[in-house]
Each structure stands twice: as structure tokens, then as C-alpha cells.
Design an enzyme around this catalytic site. Sequence first.
Site, short mmCIF file in Angstrom:
data_model
loop_
_atom_site.label_atom_id
_atom_site.label_comp_id
_atom_site.label_asym_id
_atom_site.label_seq_id
_atom_site.Cartn_x
_atom_site.Cartn_y
_atom_site.Cartn_z
N LYS A 48 -10.83 -2.62 -4.02
CA LYS A 48 -11.60 -1.38 -4.15
C LYS A 48 -10.77 -0.30 -4.83
CE LYS A 48 -13.61 -1.90 0.42
NZ LYS A 48 -12.72 -1.97 1.57
N LYS B 86 0.82 -1.22 0.00
CA LYS B 86 0.00 0.00 0.00
C LYS B 86 0.86 1.27 0.00
CE LYS B 86 -4.40 -1.70 1.34
NZ LYS B 86 -5.66 -1.56 2.01
N LYS C 97 -5.18 -9.14 -6.95
CA LYS C 97 -6.36 -9.27 -6.08
C LYS C 97 -7.47 -8.31 -6.52
CE LYS C 97 -6.71 -7.43 -1.93
NZ LYS C 97 -7.13 -7.10 -0.58
#
Length: 348
Positions: free
Chosen positions: A212, A117, A209
Amino acid sequence: MTTKKFKPRVFSGMQATGNLHLGNYLGALKRWVEMQATHECLYCIVDMHAITTWQDPKELRESIRSVTAAYVAAGLDPSKSAIFNQSQVPEHAELAWVLNCVARLGWLNRMTQFKEKAGKDRENASVGLYDYPILMAADILAYHATHVPVGDDQKQHLELTRDIAQKFNNDYAESMRALGFEDGFFPLPEPVIEGPATRVMSLRDGTKKMSKSDASDLSRINMIDDADTIAKKIQKAKTDPEPLPTEEAGLNNRPEADNLVGIYAALADASKGKVLQEFGGGQFSTFKKALAEIAVTKIGPVNSEMRRLLADPEEIDRILGEGARRAREIAAPIMSDVKDIVGFLRTS
Ligand code: AQP
């Protein structure tokens, strides 16, 4: 030190960072609904985790309500399970501080989710994003939860939670014994990562993956998508030129085929092998039509119930308020014990 037998209790949560997608549903939410029949459950909307990356306050409020609506529409029953947003239960933050002082820097440095991230801009990531797994450990341990149903991507954070619980039990063993906690204070929670869709992949790239934050909306099926959009996204999903295999082993090294078969299996409550018995040897075009049909059948009712619930924000807020009250009844005495164990003086 051995840990005592704890009452089975389930805790899990999702971030309020936009619309939930099929990965959140199949990897976690669907199992949460099933576990209500057998366990005492607490299901949280983790708004404090959400602000580890900047959120527009107005959108955050909307997201909290939208995730709550998705929970209830998918089958979480507020009369059975405590459904609440994290920030309304202060024990999460309080316990996180104590656990910050138990966990080691080296442990956090190994967390792959932070590396993914934060990416190359690590120096600019919030301290909260780095500390995210400690808050997650506090979420779980504040309730002495024994089972945590999550998708495969949370496995490492669950292992860290167990390490922190174990270290706390060891570090404070003497103080615990003096206070009458003979066999350890925190349980070592079990991850529940099961079924054919513990890691749902992007519809555009079977090696990534479903997420969102993917820039392409075509990469995911959102729980709020209507029937036409769901069908269109499945039709456009990336595949390979071979027909579907007849045996599960034939899905190896075919990430897109494996993903679509896994999604079908999870929606149909079947195994991948069973799905291939029906569709193996056939073309993707036929399979995709059947997949779109089952996806619309299963997600459509959740979708319309979500819209109905969202039209009544006061009722959603009532559910969250009641859930927070029930959650605090469990977390407050546990946090009081933690304060005694670590030696904080309480004068009232
Ligand atoms: N693709 C997935 N397959 C299976 N399970 C998944 N989960 C998330 N993505 C998948 C599971 O959903 C639960 C809630 O996750 P979260 O709210 O913490 O969201 P996330 O992991 O941040 O979700 P995203 O979509 O991947 O968000 P971004 O894009 O922000 O990183 C967890 O149990 C998780 O395992």
C-alpha cells in the site's frame, strides 16, 4: 509442557491504512473466505496497528469502513464470521500489556518488518511500531486461535507469537496447574501460508513486495480500481524480453514473469505449472491480455459490491458492532483467566 487440544479457530486481520490491493486479496483475504466453510473464524480490521504510523483521524474512519466493505464484498459473511475493528475489543490492548512483559527485547530486535518500516530513521519511529508484533500476538492469543491465514511477510511475526505463547505457558505453569489448566493455557497457533501467491510482488519491480505504501500506484492493483485501470496497470507491468517458459523451473531468476504467472494461477485457482501449460512459449503481450481479463472478471464484482456497501455506512457500522460483541464473548473470559494466572487480584 504439552499443550492441550484446542478447538480449531481462525483469526486474522488487516490494517486500516488505505485501500486493499491484490496482494492482500490473494495472500490473505481469498483464503479467509475459503476457511469460513470449515472453521469458526474471526476477522479483524486492525485499527490499533494502523496508528503505529500517524493516520489522519477522518481518513482512518473511512479506511476502517472501506476495509470492512472489502471483506464483505470479497465473501466474508458477517452471519458466519465475527467481523470487527480491533479498538472495539479492549482485550487486545489488555493482553498486549501482559505479553509485553513475557516477550524479550532481543526477540523484538530481530523483527525484519520493523527494520524495513523504520528504515534509517529508527530513533524517530513510534514505540508502537516497534511493539507491533506483540499486539499481533495478543490479537491471536486473545481468542485461543489455532490457525492464522496470512501472507508470507507475516511468517516471522507468527513464529514470535508461538514463542510468546510457549514462554507464557512455561513461566506460569505452576499457577496454571493450580487453577486447573493442566496442559498449557495458550495454543501454539499455526500459520496458514499456502497457494501460488503468498507474496505478490510489485508490478514495477518483481523483487519488491506489492504494498500500500509504494509511492507508485502502477506498482499495485487496488481492490477499488475499475476495469480500465486494472487492464492498464497489467499492460504496463514490467516483464523481461524472453517468452514465457514451458516449465515452472524456467521461472527461476525471472521475478516479474514468476509474479505474473503466480497472480494468474491464484486468480484461476490453478498451479503455476498448469498456467504455463497454456501460455508457456508465448509472448507476454498475449498472456497479459488473458491476465487482465481474469483479473477484471474476479475483482470487478468485488469492486462493485464494495462501492454498493460503502454507500451505506450505517450498515457497515452495524456489522462491526455485532462482530465486536461476538468477539468479546470469546476474548473476555480468556482475559479473565490470564489475570488469574498472572496473579492480578480481582475483587468483583
Ligand atoms: N504483497 C503481498 N502478497 C501477499 N500477501 C500480502 N499481504 C500484504 N501484502 C501482501 C498480506 O495481507 C494481510 C494484511 O496485511 P496488512 O494489512 O498488515 O498490510 P501490510 O502488510 O502492512 O500491507 P502492505 O500493503 O505491505 O502495507 P504497507 O505498505 O503499509 O507495508 C497480511 O496477511 C499480509 O501478509
